[in-house]
Design an enzyme around this catalytic site. Structure first.
Site, short mmCIF file in Angstrom:
data_model
loop_
_atom_site.label_atom_id
_atom_site.label_comp_id
_atom_site.label_asym_id
_atom_site.label_seq_id
_atom_site.Cartn_x
_atom_site.Cartn_y
_atom_site.Cartn_z
CD GLU A 54 -34.38 -49.77 28.39
OE1 GLU A 54 -35.10 -48.85 28.84
OE2 GLU A 54 -34.38 -50.93 28.81
CG HIS A 109 -22.72 -52.26 29.25
ND1 HIS A 109 -23.27 -51.00 29.33
CD2 HIS A 109 -23.62 -53.12 29.79
CE1 HIS A 109 -24.47 -51.11 29.85
NE2 HIS A 109 -24.71 -52.37 30.16
CB CYS A 125 -26.94 -51.56 27.58
SG CYS A 125 -28.02 -51.67 29.00
#
Lengths: 133, 346
Positions: free
Chosen positions: B80, B235, B112
């Site tokens: 990103e 994550h 992400c």
């Protein structure tokens, strides 16, 4: 500070992957690349050669009055590196100050930004060196 | 199925402590550290960006894979924080590792989880025999608005995976499953310097819903159970979320340990779950199984079931992630602000 696009583009093989040249007649390595071997002249046989990027610090200095485009990085270390293939080249040593470096220290090439201070212009990438502990 | 033929991970040298950031904004450092579970985060050097870090991790992955760069048929870089709005990071990486010109390359963005999306794309290309090997990278130099909760977590790092045929893999990807919806939990508009987020909204409708959706979806698809896995990687936007989702799913905390790096490197965004997986692959043994669940805001999750093979010995050809994590130098807030370009007029 601006570097011409054509200059950057021409130097991509040399800057990104340390592409130099070697004379197959006398086995002398050249970085940056040469198209004629000054030792063998017309008997020379020049071929492209990819340097490993590994070498030793031959000499170094710390830059406090940098050229245009490098102001935000100062102070930074510039070194003459004796590449393991047997030629020398100049490059910045990253993530280190002059107190971290000794002549003879081992280094390896890393890929970093060289210049990028024009917000709308291209970013110029290339090799620098990192100390190998 | 395709597998991981080589992998590499990189974290920059500089760190800033949560405590240092908290002092600037008058926050209680203990409350921040306990709340987010982040002690310090990785900060890129002034000459590092997602492209340079992607190259660092890609070179390690290629060394472990031991393949010719000319055999790479695809390079995908998920981030990103691509250095250019228009001009691919993937072509820079492909050129820097000597894989050009006969390959396809593209940049990916999914907050992400763009790194794991790239892994899935490479799996498809490998299994359909469109390419022999593909390189998928998750790399980010994430930014948080000064004083925002994200400033304590937004970090920098990269992980790269060479995906190739199963019989050459050091870890086989047994299966994958994804879970995606349109969820406005976190975003950054074009030309905005910093992202915005929905505060507490990022939790339940964002992270937890999607991570659980992908996790249970893959478990059910494969008919598998938690007991059959040795490591779990989730994550990790902070340490609280992965620990909480593991508890809700019934995953033992100790199985998260090797893949949970956020307390010491921060949230490396597209690099986060790929870095966690790399750290697990650095210690895993033949026959062990790893379950990875990424998450990207906006929102979606990719889950992977991975089994380590005897070729894991090839990891000795590359620098372990711990070498980069341990080689660190702390910087004060003023230097951090300079390195991240937070000063006006820089």
């Amino acid at each position: 500070m601006k570097e011409s696009i054509s200059l950057t583009w021409r130097r991509i093989p040399e800057r990104y992957r340390m592409m130099g040249s070697v004379c197959k007649t006398c086995n002398t390595h050249y970085f940056p690349p040469r198209s004629i071997c000054p030792e063998c002249r017309r008997k020379g046989k020049i071929e492209p050669f990819k340097f490993s990027g590994k070498g030793k610090v031959y000499s170094f200095t710390e830059i406090h009055a940098p050229p245009a485009g490098f102001e935000k990085q100062a102070p930074y270390v510039m070194a003459i590196v004796e590449l393991e293939e047997g030629t020398r080249c100049t490059g910045q040593v990253v993530d280190a100050t002059k107190d971290d470096i000794r002549i003879g220290d081992s280094v390896e090439a890393v890929f970093r930004k060289l210049l990028s201070d024009d917000p709308e212009g291209p970013i110029h990438y290339g090799f620098k060196f990192r100390l190998i502990k | 199925m395709a597998g991981i033929v080589g992998y590499g991970a990189y974290v920059p040298k500089y760190r800033i402590k949560s405590e240092t950031i908290a002092q600037v904004w008058g926050e209680d450092p203990d409350r921040i550290q306990k709340g987010l579970g982040i002690m310090e985060k990785a900060v890129p050097a002034i000459d590092e960006d997602s492209a340079t870090m992607a190259v660092e991790s890609a070179r390690i992955a290629m060394a472990r894979a031991g393949i010719s760069p000319n055999d790479l048929g695809a390079v995908y870089v998920g981030s990103e924080s691509h250095p250019y709005a228009v001009k691919p990071t993937a072509s820079i990486v492909a050129q820097a590792i000597g894989a050009t010109p006969n390959l396809t390359a593209a940049d990916l963005e999914f907050a992400c989880k763009a790194g794991t999306a790239g892994m899935q794309m490479c799996m498809g290309l490998v299994d359909s025999k469109m390419v022999k090997y593909g390189l998928a990278i998750g790399a980010d130099t994430a930014q948080g608005r000064p004083g925002d909760a994200l400033e304590y977590s937004a970090a920098a790092g990269s992980a790269a995976y060479v995906i190739g045929p199963e019989d050459e893999s050091l870890a086989v990807i047994e299966d994958t499953f994804s879970f995606t919806t349109d969820t406005p939990d976190f975003w950054r508009r074009s030309k905005a310097d910093f992202p915005s987020h929905g505060g507490r909204f990022t939790g339940q409708p964002g992270y937890f819903k999607h991570v659980k959706g992908a996790f249970t979806g893959l478990m059910e698809k494969m008919g598998e159970k938690i007991e059959n896995y040795d490591y779990f990687v989730f994550h990790q936007p902070n340490a609280k979320f992965p620990l909480a989702v593991a508890k809700q799913l019934g995953v033992p905390k100790e199985k998260l340990k090797d893949g949970l790096l956020v307390p010491i490197v921060g949230n490396t965004y597209s690099g986060a779950s790929p870095l966690g997986l790399a750290n697990v692959l650095d210690v895993a043994k033949e026959g062990e199984r790893i379950f990875v669940t990424s998450f990207g805001s906006g929102a979606g999750s990719d889950a992977f079931s991975i089994k380590v093979t005897g070729k894991i010995a090839n990891r000795e050809k590359g620098t372990p992630l711990s070498a980069f994590i341990e080689n660190k130098q702390y910087v004060p807030y003023a230097i951090y602000a300079k390195l991240r370009g937070k000063y006006k007029g820089m």
